[in-house]
Design an enzyme around this catalytic site. Sequence first.
Site, PDB file in Angstrom:
ATOM      1  N   GLU A 134       3.956  17.052  26.151  1.00 23.92           N
ATOM      2  CA  GLU A 134       5.370  16.914  26.736  1.00 23.92           C
ATOM      3  C   GLU A 134       6.037  18.217  26.537  1.00 23.92           C
ATOM      4  O   GLU A 134       6.993  18.045  26.104  1.00 23.92           O
ATOM      5  CB  GLU A 134       6.055  15.485  26.598  1.00 23.92           C
ATOM      6  CG  GLU A 134       5.583  14.472  27.147  1.00 23.92           C
ATOM      7  CD  GLU A 134       6.269  13.200  27.034  1.00 23.92           C
ATOM      8  OE1 GLU A 134       7.248  13.498  26.290  1.00 23.92           O
ATOM      9  OE2 GLU A 134       6.176  12.310  27.863  1.00 23.92           O
ATOM     10  N   GLU A 140      -0.314   9.202  29.787  1.00 19.20           N
ATOM     11  CA  GLU A 140       0.607   8.125  29.575  1.00 19.20           C
ATOM     12  C   GLU A 140       1.305   7.406  30.611  1.00 19.20           C
ATOM     13  O   GLU A 140       1.663   8.355  31.527  1.00 19.20           O
ATOM     14  CB  GLU A 140       1.523   8.773  28.602  1.00 19.20           C
ATOM     15  CG  GLU A 140       1.399   9.195  27.296  1.00 19.20           C
ATOM     16  CD  GLU A 140       2.573   9.761  26.543  1.00 19.20           C
ATOM     17  OE1 GLU A 140       3.771   9.139  26.616  1.00 19.20           O
ATOM     18  OE2 GLU A 140       2.412  10.600  25.611  1.00 19.20           O
TER      19      GLU A 140
HETATM   20  C1  BG6 Z   1       6.592   9.731  25.920  1.00 21.43           C
HETATM   21  C2  BG6 Z   1       5.932  10.540  24.617  1.00 21.43           C
HETATM   22  O1  BG6 Z   1       7.567  10.451  26.162  1.00 21.43           O
HETATM   23  O2  BG6 Z   1       6.901   8.694  25.792  1.00 21.43           O
HETATM   24  C3  BG6 Z   1       5.655   9.325  23.543  1.00 21.43           C
HETATM   25  O3  BG6 Z   1       4.979  11.317  24.727  1.00 21.43           O
HETATM   26  C4  BG6 Z   1       6.444   8.133  23.604  1.00 21.43           C
HETATM   27  O4  BG6 Z   1       5.407   9.833  22.455  1.00 21.43           O
HETATM   28  C5  BG6 Z   1       6.376   7.251  24.842  1.00 21.43           C
HETATM   29  O5  BG6 Z   1       6.132   6.869  22.506  1.00 21.43           O
HETATM   30  C6  BG6 Z   1       7.317   6.485  25.196  1.00 21.43           C
HETATM   31  O6  BG6 Z   1       8.679   6.564  24.663  1.00 21.43           O
HETATM   32  P1  BG6 Z   1       9.111   5.640  23.841  1.00 21.43           P
HETATM   33  O7  BG6 Z   1      10.463   6.281  23.364  1.00 21.43           O
HETATM   34  O8  BG6 Z   1       9.115   4.264  24.542  1.00 21.43           O
HETATM   35  O9  BG6 Z   1       8.339   5.644  22.552  1.00 21.43           O
END
Ligand code: BG6
Length: 491
Positions: free
Chosen positions: A199, A389
Amino acid sequence: MSHFPNGFLWGSATAANQYEGGWNEGGRGPSLSDVTTGGSVNSPRMITWIDKYGSPHASPSHGFILPEGASYAVLEDYYYPNHKATDFYHHWKEDIALFAEMGFKVFRMSISWSRLYPTGMEDEPNQEGVEFYRQVFQELKAHGIEPLVTIWHFDTPLYLEEQKKGWNNRELVDLYVKFAKTCFEEYKGLVKYWLTFNEINNTVMFLDMFGNVANDEAFQRAYLQLHHQFLASAKAVKLAHEIDPEYKLGCMICGIAFYPATNDPNDILLNRNLWEKNIFYCSDVQCKGEYPRFAKRLWKEHDVDLAISEEDRKILKEGTVDFYTFSYYMSNSITTHQVEDKAGGNGVEGVKNPYLKYSDWGWAFDPVGLRYFLKVIDDRYHKPIMIVENGLGAYDKVEEDGSIHDPFRIEYYRKHIQEMDKAIEEGVDLIGYTTWGCIDLVSAGTGEMRKRYGFIYVDMDDEGNGSMARSKKDSFYWYKKVIVSNGEDLA
Ligand code: BG6
């Protein structure tokens, strides 16, 4: 009849700082997440530090800059969830067996920089760290799972943050390349897919969010940090291809689908400008090897001067990535008008969209936005794409018999996979999908455990109590079915 090609890479993703634990074992040095406390949806995570007179402090992590003469510190009265995280360090064999049981084709994980180079300054890597990841990759291979490795997932060694001012300092470029080179040489034959920075666009995207109006100085810092990361990424890509021509390198963008909240032409233009600043700026450099023309507008807005040399331009040109990856959780509607009903999530802030539902953490549920994002990216870059993701952070309830029913998570994935399928049918070159957090891990944004993403539950709470025992949620069996049917059976 689904449209997923044969060999489609189904799997899931994690990150060392949120999953691995073992923060002070095996010769590992600390990183910023080790001095970051837990928070919640309403209270920010804090960074703990000691000022030059020896007094302890805790400050909100977003936008924090360590004052002159101060040092980061682990303080007694605070709990640091990333220290243990969900303990992959001691459970890797057991966890990989569970991933294999689900039928993963690919598993995304990151290498903790400070496990290989505890301060970042050493000439030689920490062998115990090198061997730890080697055995993990060997185990994955033994199960027929392809590792997809993020080299930097928010975890610069703390020493570099404190003593070198982190990515503000150009010295980090070569320190990163030294670390990446170790990875490429040590894991040749074990790893094929690499992502240089997780990111990468967050640095500039988050600046004017959270109600903050960042000043020009903050923008100058952010664009300079990014310039250093672009150089580091490009140098690493070139080097990786020299070490092994089979290596495939990707960029990784926080993929928010921005929408104008009204059809006011000013909103349409604002939306276009946000796509440029938040999404295209970074991936244009990483995919096309040069800054886009609109960069001049962005720099001018904040009086940014990057003093980019001809040599820098050459480095960027020679290190373009082979494929495009992004995370996708939601869309974000924006407007130039004053509104009461705000919405946010994953670092961005906008307007509530009346056509969408929102999670308990306020993140919009928008599967169609994923298809929209895929089409935009496919059209702009013409490179193979992986979604690395995507997932739903939600509360889970363990029933008396130990079972965990998570139909909301299954529904979330079903809808997103259906949109991926349609995107492929429409011609998008999508080659893989790794959901976020196949196993419960520490939330990056809030530091919570209760915000769970996994197909596998981990017995651990927000205060660090729990046995760390693993158990399967309903979604575990569902995703297994999806993979074995190559996206055909989503029932
Ligand atoms: C992404 C990141 O922004 O979102 C992860 O690459 C992160 O590291 C994921 O865990 C989800 O966000 P959160 O704040 O719910 O953990």
